[in-house]
Write an enzyme that holds these catalytic residues in place. Structure first.
Site, PDB file in Angstrom:
ATOM      1  CE  LYS A 167      -2.786  -2.443   3.412  1.00  0.00           C
ATOM      2  NZ  LYS A 167      -3.126  -2.481   4.812  1.00  0.00           N
ATOM      3  N   GLY A 168       2.136   1.091   0.348  1.00  0.00           N
ATOM      4  CA  GLY A 168       3.008   2.235   0.619  1.00  0.00           C
ATOM      5  C   GLY A 168       3.164   3.241  -0.509  1.00  0.00           C
ATOM      6  CD  GLU A 178       7.775  -0.592  -3.181  1.00  0.00           C
ATOM      7  OE1 GLU A 178       7.027   0.270  -2.677  1.00  0.00           O
ATOM      8  OE2 GLU A 178       7.958  -1.690  -2.646  1.00  0.00           O
ATOM      9  CG  ASP A 179       6.835   2.526  -0.006  1.00  0.00           C
ATOM     10  OD1 ASP A 179       7.509   1.633  -0.563  1.00  0.00           O
ATOM     11  OD2 ASP A 179       6.124   2.285   0.986  1.00  0.00           O
ATOM     12  CG  ASP A 206      14.845  -1.297   4.258  1.00  0.00           C
ATOM     13  OD1 ASP A 206      15.786  -0.561   4.574  1.00  0.00           O
ATOM     14  OD2 ASP A 206      14.328  -2.102   5.062  1.00  0.00           O
ATOM     15  CE  LYS A 249      14.853   3.230   5.595  1.00  0.00           C
ATOM     16  NZ  LYS A 249      14.305   2.319   6.622  1.00  0.00           N
ATOM     17  CG  PHE A 294      10.965   2.725  10.610  1.00  0.00           C
ATOM     18  CD1 PHE A 294      11.166   1.592   9.837  1.00  0.00           C
ATOM     19  CD2 PHE A 294       9.658   3.143  10.842  1.00  0.00           C
ATOM     20  CE1 PHE A 294      10.101   0.882   9.311  1.00  0.00           C
ATOM     21  CE2 PHE A 294       8.578   2.438  10.325  1.00  0.00           C
ATOM     22  CZ  PHE A 294       8.798   1.307   9.564  1.00  0.00           C
ATOM     23  CB  ILE A 295      11.027   7.672   7.082  1.00  0.00           C
ATOM     24  CG1 ILE A 295      11.090   6.726   5.864  1.00  0.00           C
ATOM     25  CG2 ILE A 295      12.399   8.251   7.384  1.00  0.00           C
ATOM     26  CD1 ILE A 295      11.434   7.425   4.557  1.00  0.00           C
ATOM     27  NE  ARG A 306      -0.377   1.795   5.051  1.00  0.00           N
ATOM     28  CZ  ARG A 306       0.663   1.032   4.710  1.00  0.00           C
ATOM     29  NH1 ARG A 306       1.655   1.540   4.010  1.00  0.00           N
ATOM     30  NH2 ARG A 306       0.725  -0.226   5.087  1.00  0.00           N
TER      31      ARG A 306
HETATM   32  P1  IMP Z   1      12.723  -4.385   1.222  1.00  0.00           P
HETATM   33  O1  IMP Z   1      13.420  -3.448   0.276  1.00  0.00           O
HETATM   34  O2  IMP Z   1      12.352  -5.697   0.632  1.00  0.00           O
HETATM   35  O3  IMP Z   1      13.497  -4.554   2.505  1.00  0.00           O
HETATM   36  O4  IMP Z   1      11.332  -3.815   1.689  1.00  0.00           O
HETATM   37  C1  IMP Z   1      10.873  -2.578   1.385  1.00  0.00           C
HETATM   38  C2  IMP Z   1       9.570  -2.392   2.104  1.00  0.00           C
HETATM   39  O5  IMP Z   1       9.777  -2.325   3.516  1.00  0.00           O
HETATM   40  C3  IMP Z   1       8.933  -1.082   1.721  1.00  0.00           C
HETATM   41  O6  IMP Z   1       8.086  -1.233   0.610  1.00  0.00           O
HETATM   42  C4  IMP Z   1       8.216  -0.690   2.983  1.00  0.00           C
HETATM   43  O7  IMP Z   1       6.932  -1.280   3.011  1.00  0.00           O
HETATM   44  C5  IMP Z   1       9.024  -1.280   4.095  1.00  0.00           C
HETATM   45  N1  IMP Z   1       9.953  -0.277   4.687  1.00  0.00           N
HETATM   46  C6  IMP Z   1      11.296  -0.265   4.601  1.00  0.00           C
HETATM   47  N2  IMP Z   1      11.823   0.794   5.249  1.00  0.00           N
HETATM   48  C7  IMP Z   1      10.786   1.483   5.749  1.00  0.00           C
HETATM   49  C8  IMP Z   1      10.675   2.709   6.521  1.00  0.00           C
HETATM   50  O8  IMP Z   1      11.648   3.383   6.877  1.00  0.00           O
HETATM   51  N3  IMP Z   1       9.421   3.087   6.846  1.00  0.00           N
HETATM   52  C9  IMP Z   1       8.303   2.388   6.481  1.00  0.00           C
HETATM   53  N4  IMP Z   1       8.351   1.262   5.752  1.00  0.00           N
HETATM   54  C10 IMP Z   1       9.585   0.798   5.391  1.00  0.00           C
HETATM   55 MG    MG Z   2       5.830  -1.154   0.882  1.00  0.00          MG
END
Ligand code: IMP
Ligand code: MG
Length: 182
Positions: free
Chosen positions: A45-46, A101-102, A105, A133, A154-155, A167
């Site tokens: 949903k992000g 994507e939002d 990470d 990040k 963490f944001i 959100r």
């Molecule tokens: P990854 O890149 O597979 O570790 O996951 C990315 C997902 O983790 C994003 O789409 C977010 O839903 C969540 N996420 C990672 N960092 C943050 C943050 O700082 N705040 C909120 N959600 C985050």
């Molecule tokens: Mg997400």
């Protein structure tokens, strides 16, 4: 001060700053995708805020679709696997897919998702993420468009949640430690 603002330690990106960044991303995409069959894929949903603003910043004919996936995460047996909670409605064969994507990470989610969607025969597939990040990366993922690189904090806000909340904040901020239960 609103109810939720009290939980925010520091504003990282103001509404105005986010607007400027989205406009920049939109302009770059407009230039690069002229004459192509652009499909923006928002990962729920992000990315809903990014999607809603970014699609208006792209001055091209385009299609949109939504997908919801859950990553099994790193360090488990199923590392690299992604579970589809809601699949696309559109057949992406021959389309120029841009995943919206939002935040990028660890990269685990997008790494698996890209591999999965590649098998469906798109003309191209790329990533646009508002935040990244880089210090947190566990797998190799190349995003063609990155709005803002941030350190490991963490944001929340502008689509990003903590325990499904915050959100709806119009800006992006860092949560106070005590909100995590500290
Ligand atoms: P990854 O890149 O597979 O570790 O996951 C990315 C997902 O983790 C994003 O789409 C977010 O839903 C969540 N996420 C990672 N960092 C943050 C943050 O700082 N705040 C909120 N959600 C985050
Ligand atoms: Mg997400």
């Amino acid at each position: 001060m609103t109810v939720q603002d009290k939980d925010i330690k520091e504003v990282l990106c103001s509404e105005q700053f986010l607007k400027t960044k989205i406009q920049e991303l939109g302009a770059a995409i407009t230039k690069d995708y002229a004459g192509k069959n652009l499909l923006l894929v928002s990962i729920l949903k992000g990315s809903i805020m990014v999607m809603a603003d970014l699609m208006r910043a792209v001055d091209l004919p385009l299609q949109i679709d939504f997908m919801n996936v859950s990553s099994y995460g790193a360090g488990t047996e199923t590392k690299g696997a992604v579970k589809i909670l809601k699949d696309l409605d559109v057949d992406i064969k021959g389309l120029d897919v841009l995943i919206v994507e939002d935040i990028l990470d660890s990269g685990v989610t997008l790494h698996s998702l890209i591999n999965l969607l590649r098998q469906r025969g798109p003309a191209s597939i790329e990533i646009c993420t508002l935040f990244s990040k880089p210090s947190r990366r566990q797998v190799d993922v190349e995003a063609k468009y990155v709005g803002i690189e941030i350190p490991d904090a963490f944001i929340v806000g502008y689509g990003l949640d903590y325990a499904e909340k915050y959100r709806n904040l119009p800006y992006v901020g860092v949560l106070k430690e005590e909100v995590y239960g500290g």
